[in-house]
Design a protein around this motif. Structure first.
Motif, PDB file in Angstrom:
ATOM      1  N   GLY A   1      62.167  15.699  94.894  1.00  0.00           N
ATOM      2  CA  GLY A   1      61.995  15.694  96.537  1.00  0.00           C
ATOM      3  C   GLY A   1      63.414  16.335  97.124  1.00  0.00           C
ATOM      4  O   GLY A   1      63.170  16.544  98.257  1.00  0.00           O
TER       5      GLY A   1
ATOM      6  N   THR B   1      59.442  11.355  95.413  1.00  0.00           N
ATOM      7  CA  THR B   1      58.324  11.267  94.474  1.00  0.00           C
ATOM      8  C   THR B   1      58.722  11.057  92.903  1.00  0.00           C
ATOM      9  O   THR B   1      59.875  11.550  92.602  1.00  0.00           O
ATOM     10  CB  THR B   1      57.457  12.739  94.223  1.00  0.00           C
ATOM     11  OG1 THR B   1      56.984  13.116  95.610  1.00  0.00           O
ATOM     12  CG2 THR B   1      56.201  12.443  93.177  1.00  0.00           C
TER      13      THR B   1
ATOM     14  N   ALA C   1      60.884   5.842  97.078  1.00  0.00           N
ATOM     15  CA  ALA C   1      59.873   6.784  97.021  1.00  0.00           C
ATOM     16  C   ALA C   1      58.642   6.235  97.965  1.00  0.00           C
ATOM     17  O   ALA C   1      58.353   5.222  98.144  1.00  0.00           O
ATOM     18  CB  ALA C   1      59.145   6.529  95.408  1.00  0.00           C
TER      19      ALA C   1
ATOM     20  N   LYS D   1      55.797   8.194  96.927  1.00  0.00           N
ATOM     21  CA  LYS D   1      54.690   8.438  96.061  1.00  0.00           C
ATOM     22  C   LYS D   1      55.267   8.302  94.574  1.00  0.00           C
ATOM     23  O   LYS D   1      56.309   8.635  94.196  1.00  0.00           O
ATOM     24  CB  LYS D   1      54.337  10.064  96.256  1.00  0.00           C
ATOM     25  CG  LYS D   1      53.097  10.357  95.317  1.00  0.00           C
ATOM     26  CD  LYS D   1      51.916   9.559  95.555  1.00  0.00           C
ATOM     27  CE  LYS D   1      50.587  10.010  94.687  1.00  0.00           C
ATOM     28  NZ  LYS D   1      49.337   9.388  95.020  1.00  0.00           N
TER      29      LYS D   1
ATOM     30  N   TRP E   1      53.720   8.263  90.962  1.00  0.00           N
ATOM     31  CA  TRP E   1      52.507   8.582  90.185  1.00  0.00           C
ATOM     32  C   TRP E   1      52.556   7.509  88.786  1.00  0.00           C
ATOM     33  O   TRP E   1      53.725   7.766  88.088  1.00  0.00           O
ATOM     34  CB  TRP E   1      52.688   9.912  89.626  1.00  0.00           C
ATOM     35  CG  TRP E   1      52.467  11.016  90.763  1.00  0.00           C
ATOM     36  CD1 TRP E   1      53.256  11.596  91.537  1.00  0.00           C
ATOM     37  CD2 TRP E   1      50.969  11.470  91.233  1.00  0.00           C
ATOM     38  NE1 TRP E   1      52.751  12.361  92.543  1.00  0.00           N
ATOM     39  CE2 TRP E   1      51.190  12.375  92.407  1.00  0.00           C
ATOM     40  CE3 TRP E   1      49.839  11.014  90.801  1.00  0.00           C
ATOM     41  CZ2 TRP E   1      50.332  12.711  93.113  1.00  0.00           C
ATOM     42  CZ3 TRP E   1      48.732  11.608  91.328  1.00  0.00           C
ATOM     43  CH2 TRP E   1      48.814  12.396  92.647  1.00  0.00           C
TER      44      TRP E   1
END
Length: 297
Positions: A122, A133, A154, A156, A158
């Motif tokens: 990022g 991220t 964050a 995002k 994952w």
């Protein structure tokens, strides 16, 4: 939550500040006095060595350069491990080989800690916004323990599985793309300058058209201003593209574009540009062709 952040560079400082804004009890750790002073000025506590973190630290974000620094930060002579609470979670955010991530996780888990394989992306701006991220893998328990930290740093996250090493793998693949994109952005800008195009007009055309990339838009903007202060340095991509080629070699997988990009970053470092912003890999072409870069007199 009592949180430590080891490594307050461009990304680590952003993470530490975002955690502070979220109301966490944060202590930053960096050997550089300027970084400690910046964090202290924002209202945080800062120490120079991992073994000076508060006793009973419940979560630790490690945002250093590589696996070797991560291991030293935790288990070295002045490492943080003795300062961590039983069952504390470590968010390992340095870019490293998947095998290294697995080895460090095993060592941490043997010591009674949870481990989240959690590389980040990022850039410095996103880090300071708490909008990174995170490419994470690890146990459900590790994700649960790390959730307040992830929420702060964050936008995002994952969740890539329960096996440590998957996060590291995805980050290495990501760095293949990032490094190649920066190198080709510099090549394109250098070619345009050599051919007589106005670099600012070239930038405006590319960023409005299909050939644009995030890296071209971000890095070439700094080239136009002659601003080579490192947000992410040339030498980082010498290392990260080395991880790409090492991983590919272990899989008998050819990565010719990554290998060529690594050679360009290596050339820039050999020219004394290793500590400069990675977009200034363009100075390889400047040296070869004698072009004049914008903002350089």
């Amino acid at each position: 939550m009592r949180v430590g952040v080891i490594g307050m560079g461009s990304m680590g400082m952003g993470a530490a500040l975002s955690l502070l804004r979220a109301g966490q009890d944060v202590t930053g750790c960096d050997m550089r006095e300027a970084a400690r002073a910046e964090f202290a000025a924002a209202g945080g506590r800062a120490v120079a060595s991992p073994d000076a973190l508060p006793e009973g630290t419940e979560a630790l974000v490690v945002l250093v350069v590589n696996a070797q620094q991560t291991e030293a930060a935790l288990f070295g002579e002045a490492g943080a491990a003795p300062r961590l609470a039983p069952g504390a979670v470590v968010l390992s955010s340095a870019t490293m080989a998947p095998d290294a991530a697995r080895a460090l996780a095993a060592k941490a888990e043997a010591a009674g800690f949870l481990w989240l394989d959690a590389p980040v992306s990022g850039g410095a701006v996103k880090a300071r916004e708490g909008a990174m991220t995170v490419m994470a893998s690890g146990s459900e328990a590790a994700f649960a323990a790390a959730q307040p930290v992830l929420d702060a740093i964050a936008t995002k996250v994952w969740r890539l599985g329960d096996q440590v090493g998957i996060g590291a793998t995805v980050k290495v693949v990501h760095q293949l793309l990032a490094g190649v994109h920066i190198a080709v952005a510099a090549e394109a800008m250098a070619l345009g300058i050599r051919a007589g195009a106005d670099p600012r007009q070239l930038y405006e055309v590319v960023t409005s058209a299909a050939g644009n990339s995030w890296m071209f838009e971000n890095r070439m903007a700094r080239v136009l201003e002659g601003d080579d202060a490192p947000r992410s340095a040339v030498e980082i991509f010498v290392k990260d593209l080395g991880l790409v080629t090492d991983m590919a070699r272990s899989l008998d997988f050819p990565v010719p574009l990554a290998a060529q990009a690594q050679q360009l970053f290596t050339a820039a470092r050999g020219m004394g540009q290793g500590g400069r912003d990675d977009g200034f890999v363009i100075r390889v072409w400047q040296t070869l062709t004698g072009i004049k870069l914008p903002g350089e007199g």
